[in-house]
Write a protein that holds these residues in place. Structure first.
Motif, PDB file in Angstrom:
ATOM      1  N   LEU A 123       0.834  -1.201   0.000  1.00 28.33           N
ATOM      2  CA  LEU A 123       0.000   0.000   0.000  1.00 28.33           C
ATOM      3  C   LEU A 123       0.869   1.251   0.000  1.00 28.33           C
ATOM      4  CD1 LEU A 123      -2.619   1.633   0.306  1.00 28.33           C
ATOM      5  CD2 LEU A 123      -2.523   1.152   2.773  1.00 28.33           C
ATOM      6  N   ASP A 124       1.907   1.266   0.829  1.00 30.33           N
ATOM      7  CA  ASP A 124       2.816   2.414   0.877  1.00 30.33           C
ATOM      8  C   ASP A 124       3.536   2.602  -0.456  1.00 30.33           C
ATOM      9  OD1 ASP A 124       2.098   2.815   3.527  1.00 30.33           O
ATOM     10  OD2 ASP A 124       3.712   1.537   4.285  1.00 30.33           O
ATOM     11  N   THR A 125       3.924   1.469  -1.079  1.00 31.01           N
ATOM     12  CA  THR A 125       4.613   1.535  -2.373  1.00 31.01           C
ATOM     13  C   THR A 125       3.702   2.129  -3.446  1.00 31.01           C
ATOM     14  OG1 THR A 125       5.885  -0.433  -1.771  1.00 31.01           O
ATOM     15  CG2 THR A 125       5.875   0.193  -4.092  1.00 31.01           C
ATOM     16  N   VAL A 126       2.448   1.678  -3.486  1.00 33.30           N
ATOM     17  CA  VAL A 126       1.498   2.184  -4.483  1.00 33.30           C
ATOM     18  C   VAL A 126       1.244   3.674  -4.269  1.00 33.30           C
ATOM     19  CG1 VAL A 126      -0.877   2.022  -5.331  1.00 33.30           C
ATOM     20  CG2 VAL A 126       0.405  -0.067  -4.828  1.00 33.30           C
ATOM     21  N   ARG A 127       1.094   4.092  -3.011  1.00 35.79           N
ATOM     22  CA  ARG A 127       0.855   5.511  -2.718  1.00 35.79           C
ATOM     23  C   ARG A 127       2.063   6.368  -3.090  1.00 35.79           C
ATOM     24  NH1 ARG A 127      -0.449   6.729   3.010  1.00 35.79           N
ATOM     25  NH2 ARG A 127      -1.237   8.681   2.138  1.00 35.79           N
ATOM     26  N   GLU A 128       3.266   5.831  -2.867  1.00 39.63           N
ATOM     27  CA  GLU A 128       4.472   6.569  -3.228  1.00 39.63           C
ATOM     28  C   GLU A 128       4.576   6.748  -4.739  1.00 39.63           C
ATOM     29  OE1 GLU A 128       9.255   6.461  -2.093  1.00 39.63           O
ATOM     30  OE2 GLU A 128       7.841   5.089  -1.116  1.00 39.63           O
ATOM     31  N   ILE A 129       4.183   5.710  -5.494  1.00 38.89           N
ATOM     32  CA  ILE A 129       4.166   5.818  -6.953  1.00 38.89           C
ATOM     33  C   ILE A 129       3.156   6.878  -7.378  1.00 38.89           C
ATOM     34  CG2 ILE A 129       3.575   4.598  -9.091  1.00 38.89           C
ATOM     35  CD1 ILE A 129       4.623   2.033  -7.726  1.00 38.89           C
ATOM     36  N   ALA A 130       1.978   6.878  -6.748  1.00 40.54           N
ATOM     37  CA  ALA A 130       0.926   7.845  -7.092  1.00 40.54           C
ATOM     38  C   ALA A 130       1.374   9.276  -6.807  1.00 40.54           C
ATOM     39  CB  ALA A 130      -0.350   7.523  -6.317  1.00 40.54           C
ATOM     40  N   GLN A 131       2.164   9.464  -5.759  1.00 38.43           N
ATOM     41  CA  GLN A 131       2.632  10.803  -5.406  1.00 38.43           C
ATOM     42  C   GLN A 131       3.661  11.336  -6.397  1.00 38.43           C
ATOM     43  OE1 GLN A 131       3.951  10.217  -1.385  1.00 38.43           O
ATOM     44  NE2 GLN A 131       1.860  10.019  -0.580  1.00 38.43           N
ATOM     45  N   SER A 132       4.241  10.441  -7.225  1.00 43.16           N
ATOM     46  CA  SER A 132       5.196  10.864  -8.253  1.00 43.16           C
ATOM     47  C   SER A 132       4.491  11.321  -9.528  1.00 43.16           C
ATOM     48  CB  SER A 132       6.156   9.719  -8.589  1.00 43.16           C
ATOM     49  OG  SER A 132       6.837   9.274  -7.441  1.00 43.16           O
ATOM     50  N   MET A 133       3.157  11.239  -9.535  1.00 44.06           N
ATOM     51  CA  MET A 133       2.365  11.605 -10.707  1.00 44.06           C
ATOM     52  C   MET A 133       1.698  12.967 -10.475  1.00 44.06           C
ATOM     53  SD  MET A 133       0.480   7.951 -11.304  1.00 44.06           S
ATOM     54  CE  MET A 133       1.420   6.413 -11.280  1.00 44.06           C
ATOM     55  N   PRO A 134       1.099  13.542 -11.510  1.00 40.01           N
ATOM     56  CA  PRO A 134       0.343  14.783 -11.317  1.00 40.01           C
ATOM     57  C   PRO A 134      -0.781  14.594 -10.294  1.00 40.01           C
ATOM     58  CG  PRO A 134       0.728  14.386 -13.648  1.00 40.01           C
ATOM     59  CD  PRO A 134       1.196  13.164 -12.939  1.00 40.01           C
ATOM     60  N   ALA A 135      -1.110  15.655  -9.581  1.00 37.06           N
ATOM     61  CA  ALA A 135      -2.097  15.565  -8.499  1.00 37.06           C
ATOM     62  C   ALA A 135      -3.480  15.181  -9.000  1.00 37.06           C
ATOM     63  CB  ALA A 135      -2.165  16.899  -7.755  1.00 37.06           C
ATOM     64  N   ASP A 136      -3.806  15.507 -10.256  1.00 38.60           N
ATOM     65  CA  ASP A 136      -5.138  15.226 -10.774  1.00 38.60           C
ATOM     66  C   ASP A 136      -5.185  13.948 -11.624  1.00 38.60           C
ATOM     67  OD1 ASP A 136      -3.579  16.153 -12.804  1.00 38.60           O
ATOM     68  OD2 ASP A 136      -5.112  17.450 -13.702  1.00 38.60           O
ATOM     69  N   VAL A 137      -4.247  13.038 -11.420  1.00 37.27           N
ATOM     70  CA  VAL A 137      -4.210  11.812 -12.203  1.00 37.27           C
ATOM     71  C   VAL A 137      -5.502  11.019 -11.995  1.00 37.27           C
ATOM     72  CG1 VAL A 137      -3.049  10.486 -10.384  1.00 37.27           C
ATOM     73  CG2 VAL A 137      -2.830   9.779 -12.770  1.00 37.27           C
ATOM     74  N   GLN A 138      -6.021  10.455 -13.075  1.00 35.46           N
ATOM     75  CA  GLN A 138      -7.228   9.635 -12.986  1.00 35.46           C
ATOM     76  C   GLN A 138      -6.861   8.281 -12.387  1.00 35.46           C
ATOM     77  OE1 GLN A 138      -9.072   8.852 -16.764  1.00 35.46           O
ATOM     78  NE2 GLN A 138     -10.761   7.668 -15.897  1.00 35.46           N
ATOM     79  N   LEU A 139      -7.756   7.727 -11.535  1.00 31.44           N
ATOM     80  CA  LEU A 139      -7.477   6.477 -10.829  1.00 31.44           C
ATOM     81  C   LEU A 139      -8.510   5.416 -11.189  1.00 31.44           C
ATOM     82  CD1 LEU A 139      -6.771   7.970  -7.272  1.00 31.44           C
ATOM     83  CD2 LEU A 139      -5.068   7.250  -8.975  1.00 31.44           C
ATOM     84  N   GLY A 140      -8.040   4.189 -11.359  1.00 32.46           N
ATOM     85  CA  GLY A 140      -8.934   3.052 -11.584  1.00 32.46           C
ATOM     86  C   GLY A 140      -8.505   1.883 -10.720  1.00 32.46           C
ATOM     87  N   PHE A 141      -9.425   1.331  -9.943  1.00 30.38           N
ATOM     88  CA  PHE A 141      -9.140   0.188  -9.073  1.00 30.38           C
ATOM     89  C   PHE A 141     -10.068  -0.958  -9.474  1.00 30.38           C
ATOM     90  CE2 PHE A 141      -8.325   4.093  -6.758  1.00 30.38           C
ATOM     91  CZ  PHE A 141      -7.062   3.897  -6.228  1.00 30.38           C
ATOM     92  N   PHE A 142      -9.519  -2.179  -9.553  1.00 26.92           N
ATOM     93  CA  PHE A 142     -10.325  -3.329  -9.955  1.00 26.92           C
ATOM     94  C   PHE A 142     -10.037  -4.511  -9.039  1.00 26.92           C
ATOM     95  CE2 PHE A 142     -10.444  -0.612 -13.575  1.00 26.92           C
ATOM     96  CZ  PHE A 142     -11.691  -0.831 -14.159  1.00 26.92           C
ATOM     97  N   SER A 143     -11.090  -5.247  -8.676  1.00 25.56           N
ATOM     98  CA  SER A 143     -10.935  -6.373  -7.757  1.00 25.56           C
ATOM     99  C   SER A 143     -12.105  -7.339  -7.896  1.00 25.56           C
ATOM    100  CB  SER A 143     -10.843  -5.865  -6.314  1.00 25.56           C
ATOM    101  OG  SER A 143     -10.758  -6.943  -5.406  1.00 25.56           O
ATOM    102  N   ALA A 144     -11.865  -8.591  -7.509  1.00 20.18           N
ATOM    103  CA  ALA A 144     -12.944  -9.585  -7.499  1.00 20.18           C
ATOM    104  C   ALA A 144     -13.589  -9.688  -6.126  1.00 20.18           C
ATOM    105  CB  ALA A 144     -12.403 -10.949  -7.921  1.00 20.18           C
TER     106      ALA A 144
END
Length: 449
Positions: free
Chosen positions: A153-174
Motif C-alpha cells: 500500500l505504501d509503495t502504491v501511494r508513493e508511486i501515485a505521489q510521483s504523478m500529477p495531483a489530478d491523475v485519474q485512478l482506476g481500481f479493480f478487484s474480485a
C-alpha cells in the motif's frame, strides 16, 4: 467503443461486452475515478484496457501505468493490452521484478505510452530516475484488494505521489475489503464504486468437492487423479517447502508436473506456466502467487493441497476454473478436521461443498460400496497379472528355456525355470591362487641355480 476495437472484439469471438466492461467504459472515458468489482474471469482486464487506450495519444510519452501484484499477472496483462494497443499504434512495456533491469531501461528509451509492472520494480526505476511519471494521466491498480495491503500500500501511494495531483485512478478487484471503502482517504480523490458481482453471468458451473485424504497420502492421491482422462489441475500449496518436496518426488517418479514459486527465475516461471497452458504438463504446483488473475483457458480443475485460511484466498484460487462459461471442478484435500474447518470458514458464502470419493478412475459424490471396492481391486489385480512376464524365458544363448511344473497332491503347482539365475554374480578367480603356480616355478628355478 472505438471502431477499431469493435472489429477486433468480434474477431476474438466475443459476442457482447460483459457486465463490468459495459459498466465502467463511459465513466473511464469521461475521466472519472472508478472502483470496479466483478467476479473472477469476468473480463476485468479488457474492461479497463479499452477505455484507458481510447484516451491515449501515440508518441506523447508514458501516459498510462497499470500495477499488478505478480510477475505472471503483469506479463499476462501486458500481452492483452499490447494486442489492443497495436490497433492504435501504441506501445506497451512490462516492468517486473526478477527481470533484467538494463533491458527494461532500454525499453523505456523507446518511449512507450503504456507501462505494466509490479509496484516494487516500478518504484525502484522511479527512484533511480529511469522512469518519469510526470505525463501520466491514468493509473490502474489491478487486484486492488491485494495490492492495497501492508507495505505494498505504501509503495502504491508513493508511486501515485510521483504523478500529477489530478491523475485519474482506476481500481479493480474480485473481492471487497475494508480499504476499498476508504480510497478517498488514502489517495485524496473521490472514487465511484461500480459493483456488478450480482449481475455478472460469465462464470460456468463450478462444483466444489471435499476429498478426505491424510497429509501423507496426498501425493499418492494426485497421481491417482491423473488416471482420469484429460485431467489437468492447478494445485495450491501453503508452503514452498512442501511444494518443493512434492515436485522433487514427482520428478523422480516421472509424473507430468512442474512447480511455480516466487523464488524461481522469471524464465523458469514463464516456462512452467506456458507448458501448463499448452498441455505439456498436467499438474502445476504453485502457491498463492498464481491465485490471482491468471487466465488459463478451459482449466478443468483446481486442487487445494493445503486449505486456505481466508475466504478471499478460496475465492481467488477457485476463480482459476469455470471462466468464461466453462465448467470446473474444485477439489479440497484434507482430513476430517481440516474439512470441517473449511466448511466453517465458508458457511457465509454461496459455495455448496459436497463430499467426493475416488472410485476406480473417476470422482463421484456417492460413497463406494464394499462390492464396488472389491470389483476395483479384482480389476486392478487382473491388470497387474496381465502385465507380468510369462514363465517362458530366453536363455543366454538365445534358446528358449521351458519351465517345469511340479504338483504335489492338491497343492498349487509351482513353477521352476531351468534358465540360469541372472542375479547370480559370476565368480572371479582369486588372484593369489592364480599366481601361486608362477611363484613356485620361480622358486624351483632359483634352487637349481
Amino acid at each position: 467503443m472505438l471502431k477499431q476495437f469493435e472489429q477486433h472484439f468480434k474477431d476474438l469471438g466475443y459476442e457482447a461486452p460483459t457486465a463490468i466492461q459495459t459498466a465502467v467504459y463511459d465513466k473511464m472515458v469521461g475521466d472519472q475515478n472508478v472502483l470496479g468489482l466483478a467476479p473472477t474471469g469476468s473480463g476485468k482486464t479488457v474492461a479497463f484496457t479499452l477505455p484507458a487506450l481510447a484516451n491515449l495519444l501515440p508518441g506523447d510519452g508514458i501516459q498510462l501505468i497499470v500495477l499488478e501484484p505478480s510477475q505472471e499477472l503483469a506479463i499476462q496483462t501486458s500481452r492483452v493490452m499490447r494486442d489492443w494497443a497495436k490497433l492504435l499504434d501504441l506501445k506497451v512495456a512490462a516492468l517486473t521484478g526478477g527481470a533484467n533491469v538494463k533491458r527494461q531501461t532500454e525499453r523505456l528509451k523507446k518511449r512507450p505510452e503504456i507501462i505494466v509492472g509490479t509496484p516494487g520494480r516500478v518504484l525502484n526505476l522511479v527512484n533511480d530516475r529511469k522512469l518519469k511519471l510526470h505525463l501520466i494521466s491514468l493509473m490502474i491498480v489491478d487486484e486492488a484488494d491485494d495490492l492495497l495491503t501492508g507495505d505494498t500500500l505504501d509503495t502504491v501511494r508513493e508511486i501515485a505521489q510521483s504523478m500529477p495531483a489530478d491523475v485519474q485512478l482506476g481500481f479493480f478487484s474480485a473481492t471487497d475489503t475494508p480499504i476499498l471503502h476508504e480510497l478517498d482517504k488514502w489517495f485524496g480523490q473521490e472514487v465511484e464504486r461500480v459493483d456488478v458481482r450480482d449481475q455478472d453471468n460469465t462464470q460456468g458451473e463450478v462444483r466444489h468437492g471435499l476429498l478426505q485424504v491424510g497429509m501423507n497420502k496426498r501425493d499418492q492421491m494426485l497421481k491417482r487423479l491423473l488416471a482420469i482422462p484429460n485431467f489437468r489441475a492447478l494445485v495450491f500449496f501453503k508452503q514452498s517447502s512442501t511444494l518443493r518436496k512434492t515436485a522433487t518426488r514427482f520428478y523422480h517418479d516421472h509424473v507430468s508436473a512442474a512447480g511455480l514459486t516466487s523464488d524461481l527465475r522469471q524464465v523458469q516461471r514463464e516456462k512452467a506456466l506456458q507448458d501448463f497452458r499448452q498441455g505439456r504438463i498436467r499438474l502445476l504446483l504453485t502457491t498463492d502467487v498464481a491465485a490471482r488473475g491468471l487466465d488459463i483457458p478451459k482449466l478443468p480443475a483446481v486442487i487445494n493441497y493445503d486449505l486456505p485460511d481466508k475466504v478471499n484466498e478460496y475465492v481467488h484460487r477457485v476463480g482459476r476454473t469455470g471462466r468464461m462459461g466453462e465448467p470446473g471442478q474444485v477439489i479440497s484435500l484434507g482430513d476430517d478436521h481440516d474439512l470441517r474447518d473449511l466448511k466453517r470458514l465458508l458457511k457465509e458464502t454461496d459455495y455448496e461443498l459436497v463430499p467426493l470419493y475416488f472410485n476406480g478412475r473417476a470422482l463421484g459424490t456417492e460413497r463406494p460400496t464394499a462390492a464396488a471396492v472389491q470389483a476395483n481391486e479384482t480389476a486392478k489385480a487382473e491388470r497387474q497379472a496381465t502385465a507380468k512376464p510369462t514363465a517362458t524365458a530366453k536363455a543366454k544363448d538365445g534358446s528358449k528355456a521351458t519351465a517345469k511344473v511340479k504338483t504335489s497332491g492338491g497343492a498349487k503347482p509351482t513353477v521352476k525355470a531351468e534358465t540360469p539365475n541372472p542375479s547370480k554374480k559370476k565368480k572371479h578367480k582369486n588372484r593369489h591362487t592364480k599366481n601361486k603356480g608362477m611363484r613356485k616355478k620361480w622358486r624351483d628355478h632359483d634352487e637349481e641355480k
